[in-house]
Design an enzyme around this catalytic site. Structure first.
Site, PDB file in Angstrom:
ATOM      1  N   ASP A 167       1.657   7.142   1.948  1.00  0.00           N
ATOM      2  CA  ASP A 167       2.214   8.311   1.244  1.00  0.00           C
ATOM      3  C   ASP A 167       3.438   8.792   2.014  1.00  0.00           C
ATOM      4  O   ASP A 167       3.385   9.805   2.731  1.00  0.00           O
ATOM      5  CB  ASP A 167       1.156   9.421   1.169  1.00  0.00           C
ATOM      6  CG  ASP A 167      -0.088   8.962   0.437  1.00  0.00           C
ATOM      7  OD1 ASP A 167      -0.041   8.883  -0.806  1.00  0.00           O
ATOM      8  OD2 ASP A 167      -1.094   8.646   1.107  1.00  0.00           O
ATOM      9  N   GLU A 190     -11.068   3.427   6.311  1.00  0.00           N
ATOM     10  CA  GLU A 190     -10.022   4.353   6.773  1.00  0.00           C
ATOM     11  C   GLU A 190     -10.753   5.438   7.569  1.00  0.00           C
ATOM     12  O   GLU A 190     -10.602   5.543   8.776  1.00  0.00           O
ATOM     13  CB  GLU A 190      -9.273   4.937   5.569  1.00  0.00           C
ATOM     14  CG  GLU A 190      -8.179   5.952   5.943  1.00  0.00           C
ATOM     15  CD  GLU A 190      -7.525   6.619   4.724  1.00  0.00           C
ATOM     16  OE1 GLU A 190      -8.093   6.553   3.609  1.00  0.00           O
ATOM     17  OE2 GLU A 190      -6.439   7.233   4.904  1.00  0.00           O
ATOM     18  N   HIS A 239      -9.580   0.982  -0.947  1.00  0.00           N
ATOM     19  CA  HIS A 239      -9.523   1.639   0.353  1.00  0.00           C
ATOM     20  C   HIS A 239     -10.932   1.546   0.967  1.00  0.00           C
ATOM     21  O   HIS A 239     -11.924   1.889   0.308  1.00  0.00           O
ATOM     22  CB  HIS A 239      -9.162   3.116   0.204  1.00  0.00           C
ATOM     23  CG  HIS A 239      -7.716   3.375  -0.102  1.00  0.00           C
ATOM     24  ND1 HIS A 239      -7.057   2.784  -1.133  1.00  0.00           N
ATOM     25  CD2 HIS A 239      -6.811   4.184   0.525  1.00  0.00           C
ATOM     26  CE1 HIS A 239      -5.797   3.207  -1.147  1.00  0.00           C
ATOM     27  NE2 HIS A 239      -5.627   4.072  -0.151  1.00  0.00           N
ATOM     28  N   HIS A 289       0.869  -1.193   0.000  1.00  0.00           N
ATOM     29  CA  HIS A 289       0.000   0.000   0.000  1.00  0.00           C
ATOM     30  C   HIS A 289       0.900   1.236   0.000  1.00  0.00           C
ATOM     31  O   HIS A 289       1.261   1.756   1.049  1.00  0.00           O
ATOM     32  CB  HIS A 289      -0.910  -0.043   1.233  1.00  0.00           C
ATOM     33  CG  HIS A 289      -1.916   1.071   1.307  1.00  0.00           C
ATOM     34  ND1 HIS A 289      -3.063   1.000   2.067  1.00  0.00           N
ATOM     35  CD2 HIS A 289      -1.951   2.302   0.726  1.00  0.00           C
ATOM     36  CE1 HIS A 289      -3.751   2.110   1.958  1.00  0.00           C
ATOM     37  NE2 HIS A 289      -3.092   2.935   1.155  1.00  0.00           N
TER      38      HIS A 289
HETATM   39  N1  ADE Z   1      -4.667   8.690  -1.888  1.00  0.00           N
HETATM   40  C1  ADE Z   1      -3.422   8.736  -1.404  1.00  0.00           C
HETATM   41  N2  ADE Z   1      -3.405   8.342  -0.129  1.00  0.00           N
HETATM   42  C2  ADE Z   1      -4.673   8.034   0.216  1.00  0.00           C
HETATM   43  C3  ADE Z   1      -5.302   7.567   1.396  1.00  0.00           C
HETATM   44  N3  ADE Z   1      -4.627   7.331   2.519  1.00  0.00           N
HETATM   45  N4  ADE Z   1      -6.634   7.380   1.378  1.00  0.00           N
HETATM   46  C4  ADE Z   1      -7.336   7.617   0.276  1.00  0.00           C
HETATM   47  N5  ADE Z   1      -6.792   8.049  -0.856  1.00  0.00           N
HETATM   48  C5  ADE Z   1      -5.468   8.260  -0.896  1.00  0.00           C
HETATM   49 ZN    ZN Z   2      -3.765   4.793   0.600  1.00  0.00          ZN
END
Ligand code: ADE
Ligand code: ZN
Length: 344
Positions: free
Chosen positions: A277, A198, A195, A19
């Site tokens: 990220d 979250e 995703h 991821h």
């Molecule tokens: N795009 C990049 N990082 C993300 C994340 N954590 N959740 C959703 N979209 C994303």
């Molecule tokens: Zn992500």
């Protein structure tokens, strides 16, 4: 407490990353260098000023800056340089295999051709230094028709990516919205992930499973709010790609000590650790492992489990998977016992 020995084990153990958004690996220094190379003007005075802006209150506040950062990517060489930089950082963290997300719509919407994006990223993956495959993500704040058009654009490059994902703003954009495009992708033999859970509720995880028929859930940390869902995820050994530093930076949990990672593991869920990220959230994969193990009651047995889970959940052939799992077992049976602790 994280001992030096455990820290070294976390750093040296072989692992997979499942991821990672490649646009989220774009460091401020590279953003500035590419802006200069391409004559793009940025609303920030300096690398430091840009870094200062990385104080997020939730997912959307991050996404606004993340899409702005990606606006410096114009040429195939830009996409290549970004990807090569990530692959070298991952190799230094003893990542053996990475499954990398990319967001073509972020670029095609700015007039960058699809093939410029995928060819640059793919060429870097072909060159190593680690094994890497690509997962094309659809932006869920856009329409399903836009996603279907993107899948059409991707068809001439079908051999360059192995799966499809779903990312961007979660709440208000249920997985059901993308039922048709995921069905089409599955028919093409693409491995589906999304995703879910979250910021969104457990119901989003359920519809990602039932409607999109995903093979992994990205994040999924809110599953604990539904005991029935947890039971199902355990029974199906559905992998969750958890991203500890991301969850703190985007305020999913207040502090790392409050993260539910240990609880997820105790329940028997197929948890993996990932960086999401890394340029925006304060660290690459090893920094995610170290931050989680520093704040939570996790020991070497959890490290081994997480390393095994990362390869078990990877979209690799049986032989490659077996070889990587054997490498993990051998590391923990032999090398970990006499890990050299770096005195610095
Ligand atoms: N795009 C990049 N990082 C993300 C994340 N954590 N959740 C959703 N979209 C994303
Ligand atoms: Zn992500």
């Amino acid at each position: 407490m994280l001992t030096e020995q455990l820290r070294t084990t976390l750093q040296q153990m072989p692992k997979a990353e499942l991821h990672i958004h490649i646009e989220g690996s774009l460091e401020p220094e590279l953003i500035f260098a590419l802006a200069q190379r391409n004559g793009v003007s940025l609303p920030y005075e300096s690398v430091e000023a840009l870094r200062q802006a990385y104080a997020f209150s939730d997912l959307q506040s991050f996404l606004d800056i993340y899409y702005a950062g990606a606006s410096v990517l114009l040429t195939e060489q830009d996409f290549y340089d970004m990807t090569a930089a990530y692959l070298h950082k991952a190799a230094a963290d003893n990542v053996r295999h990475a499954e990398i997300f990319f967001d073509p719509q972020t670029h095609t919407a700015r007039g960058v051709p699809f093939e410029t994006v995928i060819n640059g990223i793919w060429r870097a993956c072909q060159e190593g230094p680690i094994s890497a495959t690509l997962i094309m993500c659809f932006l869920r704040h856009l329409s399903e028709d836009d996603a279907l058009a993107t899948l059409d654009q991707a068809l001439p490059h079908r051999d360059k990516f192995i799966g499809v994902g779903l990312d961007s703003s979660e709440v208000g954009h249920q997985p059901e919205k993308f039922a048709r495009v995921f069905e089409r992708a599955r028919q093409l033999g693409l491995r589906p992930v999304a995703h879910a859970g979250e910021e969104g509720p457990p119901a989003y995880i359920e519809s990602a499973l039932d409607v999109l028929k995903v093979e992994r859930i990205d994040h999924g940390v809110r599953c604990l709010e539904s005991p029935e869902l947890v039971e199902r995820l355990v029974r199906e050994q559905m992998a969750l790609t958890v991203c500890p530093l991301s969850n703190i930076k985007l305020r999913v949990f207040d502090v790392m000590a409050a993260h539910n990672l240990r609880t997820l593991l105790d329940k028997g869920l197929a948890v993996t650790i990932n960086s999401d990220d890394p340029a925006y959230f304060g660290g690459y994969l090893n920094e995610n492992f170290i931050a989680a193990f520093d704040a939570l009651p996790l020991d070497v047995s959890h490290a081994r489990q997480l390393a095994r889970n990362s390869f078990a959940a990877a979209f690799l052939g049986d032989e490659a998977k077996r070889a990587f799992l054997a490498e993990v077992d051998s590391f923990f049976e032999h090398a970990a016992a006499d890990t050299v602790v770096n005195p610095t």
